[in-house]
Enzyme design. Structure first.
Site, PDB file in Angstrom:
ATOM      1  N   ARG A 150       0.650  -1.138   0.066  1.00 47.22           N
ATOM      2  CA  ARG A 150      -0.029  -0.070   0.067  1.00 47.22           C
ATOM      3  C   ARG A 150       0.773   1.220  -0.052  1.00 47.22           C
ATOM      4  O   ARG A 150       1.109   1.896  -1.183  1.00 47.22           O
ATOM      5  CB  ARG A 150      -0.865  -0.052   1.290  1.00 47.22           C
ATOM      6  CG  ARG A 150      -2.234   0.791   1.005  1.00 47.22           C
ATOM      7  CD  ARG A 150      -1.775   2.397   1.363  1.00 47.22           C
ATOM      8  NE  ARG A 150      -1.474   2.624   2.714  1.00 47.22           N
ATOM      9  CZ  ARG A 150      -0.818   3.553   3.205  1.00 47.22           C
ATOM     10  NH1 ARG A 150      -0.913   4.986   2.272  1.00 47.22           N
ATOM     11  NH2 ARG A 150      -0.604   3.781   4.383  1.00 47.22           N
ATOM     12  N   GLU A 151       1.399   1.776   1.288  1.00 41.60           N
ATOM     13  CA  GLU A 151       2.266   2.946   1.459  1.00 41.60           C
ATOM     14  C   GLU A 151       3.573   2.581   0.093  1.00 41.60           C
ATOM     15  O   GLU A 151       3.952   3.594  -0.561  1.00 41.60           O
ATOM     16  CB  GLU A 151       2.905   2.780   2.664  1.00 41.60           C
ATOM     17  CG  GLU A 151       3.841   4.196   2.882  1.00 41.60           C
ATOM     18  CD  GLU A 151       3.251   5.275   2.882  1.00 41.60           C
ATOM     19  OE1 GLU A 151       2.365   5.658   3.504  1.00 41.60           O
ATOM     20  OE2 GLU A 151       3.653   6.369   2.098  1.00 41.60           O
TER      21      GLU A 151
ATOM     22  N   THR B  68       2.593  11.928   9.245  1.00 41.41           N
ATOM     23  CA  THR B  68       2.438  12.001   7.892  1.00 41.41           C
ATOM     24  C   THR B  68       3.447  12.723   7.247  1.00 41.41           C
ATOM     25  O   THR B  68       3.686  12.423   5.933  1.00 41.41           O
ATOM     26  CB  THR B  68       0.959  12.712   7.586  1.00 41.41           C
ATOM     27  OG1 THR B  68      -0.173  11.885   8.060  1.00 41.41           O
ATOM     28  CG2 THR B  68       0.641  12.895   6.196  1.00 41.41           C
TER      29      THR B  68
ATOM     30  N   HIS C 251       2.659   5.188  12.577  1.00 43.26           N
ATOM     31  CA  HIS C 251       3.052   5.185  11.103  1.00 43.26           C
ATOM     32  C   HIS C 251       4.025   6.388  10.659  1.00 43.26           C
ATOM     33  O   HIS C 251       3.459   7.361  10.789  1.00 43.26           O
ATOM     34  CB  HIS C 251       1.688   5.198  10.118  1.00 43.26           C
ATOM     35  CG  HIS C 251       1.815   5.414   8.776  1.00 43.26           C
ATOM     36  ND1 HIS C 251       1.665   4.317   7.920  1.00 43.26           N
ATOM     37  CD2 HIS C 251       2.076   6.460   7.811  1.00 43.26           C
ATOM     38  CE1 HIS C 251       1.830   4.610   6.602  1.00 43.26           C
ATOM     39  NE2 HIS C 251       2.216   5.745   6.491  1.00 43.26           N
TER      40      HIS C 251
ATOM     41  N   HIS D 176      -6.922  -0.831   2.683  1.00 46.69           N
ATOM     42  CA  HIS D 176      -7.210   0.701   2.944  1.00 46.69           C
ATOM     43  C   HIS D 176      -8.572   1.222   2.619  1.00 46.69           C
ATOM     44  O   HIS D 176      -8.928   1.111   1.330  1.00 46.69           O
ATOM     45  CB  HIS D 176      -6.014   1.197   2.466  1.00 46.69           C
ATOM     46  CG  HIS D 176      -5.337   2.314   3.373  1.00 46.69           C
ATOM     47  ND1 HIS D 176      -4.974   3.538   2.795  1.00 46.69           N
ATOM     48  CD2 HIS D 176      -4.949   2.338   4.791  1.00 46.69           C
ATOM     49  CE1 HIS D 176      -4.256   4.211   3.791  1.00 46.69           C
ATOM     50  NE2 HIS D 176      -4.278   3.360   5.198  1.00 46.69           N
TER      51      HIS D 176
ATOM     52  N   HIS E  45       6.687   8.587   8.947  1.00 44.82           N
ATOM     53  CA  HIS E  45       7.495   8.845   7.635  1.00 44.82           C
ATOM     54  C   HIS E  45       8.846   9.375   8.045  1.00 44.82           C
ATOM     55  O   HIS E  45       9.061   9.653   9.032  1.00 44.82           O
ATOM     56  CB  HIS E  45       6.740  10.101   6.875  1.00 44.82           C
ATOM     57  CG  HIS E  45       5.640   9.341   5.797  1.00 44.82           C
ATOM     58  ND1 HIS E  45       5.758   9.131   4.668  1.00 44.82           N
ATOM     59  CD2 HIS E  45       4.311   8.908   6.207  1.00 44.82           C
ATOM     60  CE1 HIS E  45       4.720   8.417   4.282  1.00 44.82           C
ATOM     61  NE2 HIS E  45       3.820   8.195   5.230  1.00 44.82           N
TER      62      HIS E  45
ATOM     63  N   ARG F 142      -9.439  -0.339  11.700  1.00 46.00           N
ATOM     64  CA  ARG F 142      -8.483   0.599  12.399  1.00 46.00           C
ATOM     65  C   ARG F 142      -8.815   1.876  11.836  1.00 46.00           C
ATOM     66  O   ARG F 142      -9.149   2.101  10.640  1.00 46.00           O
ATOM     67  CB  ARG F 142      -6.975   0.306  12.021  1.00 46.00           C
ATOM     68  CG  ARG F 142      -6.065   1.333  12.459  1.00 46.00           C
ATOM     69  CD  ARG F 142      -4.519   1.056  11.744  1.00 46.00           C
ATOM     70  NE  ARG F 142      -4.486   1.625  10.434  1.00 46.00           N
ATOM     71  CZ  ARG F 142      -4.027   1.132   9.411  1.00 46.00           C
ATOM     72  NH1 ARG F 142      -3.313  -0.117   9.570  1.00 46.00           N
ATOM     73  NH2 ARG F 142      -3.739   1.914   8.271  1.00 46.00           N
TER      74      ARG F 142
ATOM     75  N   HIS G  86      40.277  -2.122  11.820  1.00 50.79           N
ATOM     76  CA  HIS G  86      39.002  -2.815  11.897  1.00 50.79           C
ATOM     77  C   HIS G  86      38.924  -4.413  11.594  1.00 50.79           C
ATOM     78  O   HIS G  86      38.388  -5.127  12.175  1.00 50.79           O
ATOM     79  CB  HIS G  86      37.896  -2.370  10.932  1.00 50.79           C
ATOM     80  CG  HIS G  86      37.634  -0.765  11.802  1.00 50.79           C
ATOM     81  ND1 HIS G  86      36.198  -0.267  11.563  1.00 50.79           N
ATOM     82  CD2 HIS G  86      38.198   0.260  12.018  1.00 50.79           C
ATOM     83  CE1 HIS G  86      36.134   0.897  12.038  1.00 50.79           C
ATOM     84  NE2 HIS G  86      37.230   1.122  12.396  1.00 50.79           N
TER      85      HIS G  86
HETATM   86  C1  AKG Z   1       0.031   8.604   5.987  1.00 50.24           C
HETATM   87  O1  AKG Z   1      -0.474   9.644   6.810  1.00 50.24           O
HETATM   88  O2  AKG Z   1       1.145   8.996   5.706  1.00 50.24           O
HETATM   89  C2  AKG Z   1      -0.563   7.441   5.882  1.00 50.24           C
HETATM   90  O3  AKG Z   1      -0.133   6.749   5.122  1.00 50.24           O
HETATM   91  C3  AKG Z   1      -1.530   7.193   6.948  1.00 50.24           C
HETATM   92  C4  AKG Z   1      -2.630   6.005   6.334  1.00 50.24           C
HETATM   93  C5  AKG Z   1      -2.544   4.894   7.232  1.00 50.24           C
HETATM   94  O4  AKG Z   1      -1.621   4.461   8.006  1.00 50.24           O
HETATM   95  O5  AKG Z   1      -3.683   4.270   7.480  1.00 50.24           O
END
Ligand code: AKG
Length: 382
Positions: free
Chosen positions: A11-12, A169, A197, A75, A199, A135, A291
């Site tokens: 997905r991501e 995010t 989650h 999702h 980034h 979720r 090393h």
């Molecule tokens: C984000 O906010 O970057 C996401 O991808 C959130 C989506 C999720 O974790 O459901």
């Protein structure tokens, strides 16, 4: 401390610029991730396109046959039509996301805080009416006013979500803030579990994920090779290694990481940099003479994670930084006997070639033959 991994490569990860997985690749990645032992697989957003829908359909067939053991997550935007599409695939869980910061409320949703709460509640209840786990992810949670975030999380829980995803995010979090955020949320919103989650915009996704777990998060979102929007999210191989060595928890089969990394590198077309932690070519490769002498005596001098844990082995480079220990070891491995004086002469020649980046075994043999005047026969490789 309890923690599992949600793998979001499908997905991501597919949100990485230039990355598109075929249906067959989606199924193969899901099967592999299940074998590796992730708790959950976020298999895609089925309302986005027919191939994602088809991929999840085939993944769910394997899930029903018991070939995939990880929970499958579909999702969905906080939109009933998306929920219906995910529900008809009979996924284990629907992940509904909605941007809750002021920026997202104003610029994306054109909604007031109250309107957002009622949409969140209504769509979660709708998903629950399909008999599926939910979720709720608070998108841009880390730029959201804390009291409102608590209201959002309570609303989602009361509507039936048993997990709340806290999405960093834009990758703005910092570890001590992350720990504090999660411990406050856990204290103020009981009877629900939290996901992180994170980034990786400034390279803190792994650190923030660990801090979230210290604060009470029980699922870490990760992708193989750290794929995802912009520079991606928490890389699976790094976070799994860190959880193992800092918390003593085996979240997945670490010795399969190299295989999944190579698989996703091939299907994503995003090359693995050699200096990438855990699965990069240089992750267990040493160079400086000091090393290499150290690791030849005791690998713990310059390693805290044995490469064998990850199904890998250690190696070292021969160049101008090389010392006598490394060179003796290399010739011994090649089955070539050289005197101390000959080793010194070969080393002198290596050091004279300062711009050579790597001396391969054939180069070393050539130099050794030149120095000794003998024809040298290396032992054939096993
Ligand atoms: C984000 O906010 O970057 C996401 O991808 C959130 C989506 C999720 O974790 O459901």
């Amino acid at each position: 401390m309890k923690v599992g991994i949600l793998d979001s490569t499908l997905r991501e990860g597919e949100q990485t610029p230039g990355v598109v997985f075929t249906v067959d690749q989606r199924v193969e990645i899901a099967k592999t991730m299940s074998e590796v032992g992730v708790s959950m697989i976020e298999a895609g957003h089925p309302a986005v396109s027919p191939d994602i829908y088809e991929g999840i359909k085939r993944i769910m067939r394997l899930r029903k046959d018991g070939e995939i053991r990880s929970e499958i997550v579909g999702h969905s935007r906080a939109v009933k039509r998306d929920v219906e599409v995910a529900a008809e695939l009979e996924v284990d869980r629907i992940a509904i996301f909605y941007g809750v910061s002021e920026i997202h409320l104003k610029a994306k949703h054109h909604a007031t805080r109250e309107e957002a709460l009622s949409t969140i509640s209504e769509v979660i209840s709708y998903a629950k009416s399909h008999g599926v786990n939910v979720r709720f992810t608070a998108e841009d949670a880390t730029r959201t006013d804390f009291d409102y975030l608590v209201q959002v999380a309570r609303t989602a829980r009361d509507a039936g979500a048993d997990r709340i995803g806290i999405a960093d995010t834009v990758g703005i979090l910092y570890p001590s803030k992350t720990r504090e955020l999660f411990s406050n949320l856990v204290a103020q919103v009981p009877n629900v579990e939290f996901d992180i989650h994170a980034h990786n915009d400034v390279g803190l996704a792994v650190a923030n994920s660990l801090a979230a777990v210290e604060g009470g998060a029980t699922i870490i979102h990760a992708t193989v090779n750290g794929l995802g929007e912009r520079v991606g999210i928490t890389p699976l191989q790094q976070v799994a290694a860190a959880v193992k060595y800092h918390f003593g928890i085996d979240v997945i089969k670490l010795d399969r990481l190299q295989q999944v990394s190579t698989l996703v590198e091939k299907y994503s077309g995003i090359p693995m940099p050699p200096n990438y932690p855990v699965t990069g070519d240089y992750a267990f490769m040493h160079k400086a003479g000091i090393h290499v002498a150290g690791i030849l005596n005791d690998p713990r001098t310059y390693e805290f994670m044995p490469p064998e844990t990850f199904g890998r082995s250690r190696d070292y480079v021969i160049d101008k930084y090389t010392g006598k220990h490394a060179l003796k070891d290399r010739f011994e491995k090649l089955g070539v006997n050289l005197s101390e004086q000959e080793i010194d002469q070969v080393l002198a020649k290596i050091k004279a070639n300062q711009n050579t980046k790597f001396f391969r075994d054939v180069d070393l043999l050539e130099i050794a033959e030149e120095v000794t005047g003998r024809v040298l026969k290396p032992r054939p490789p096993e």
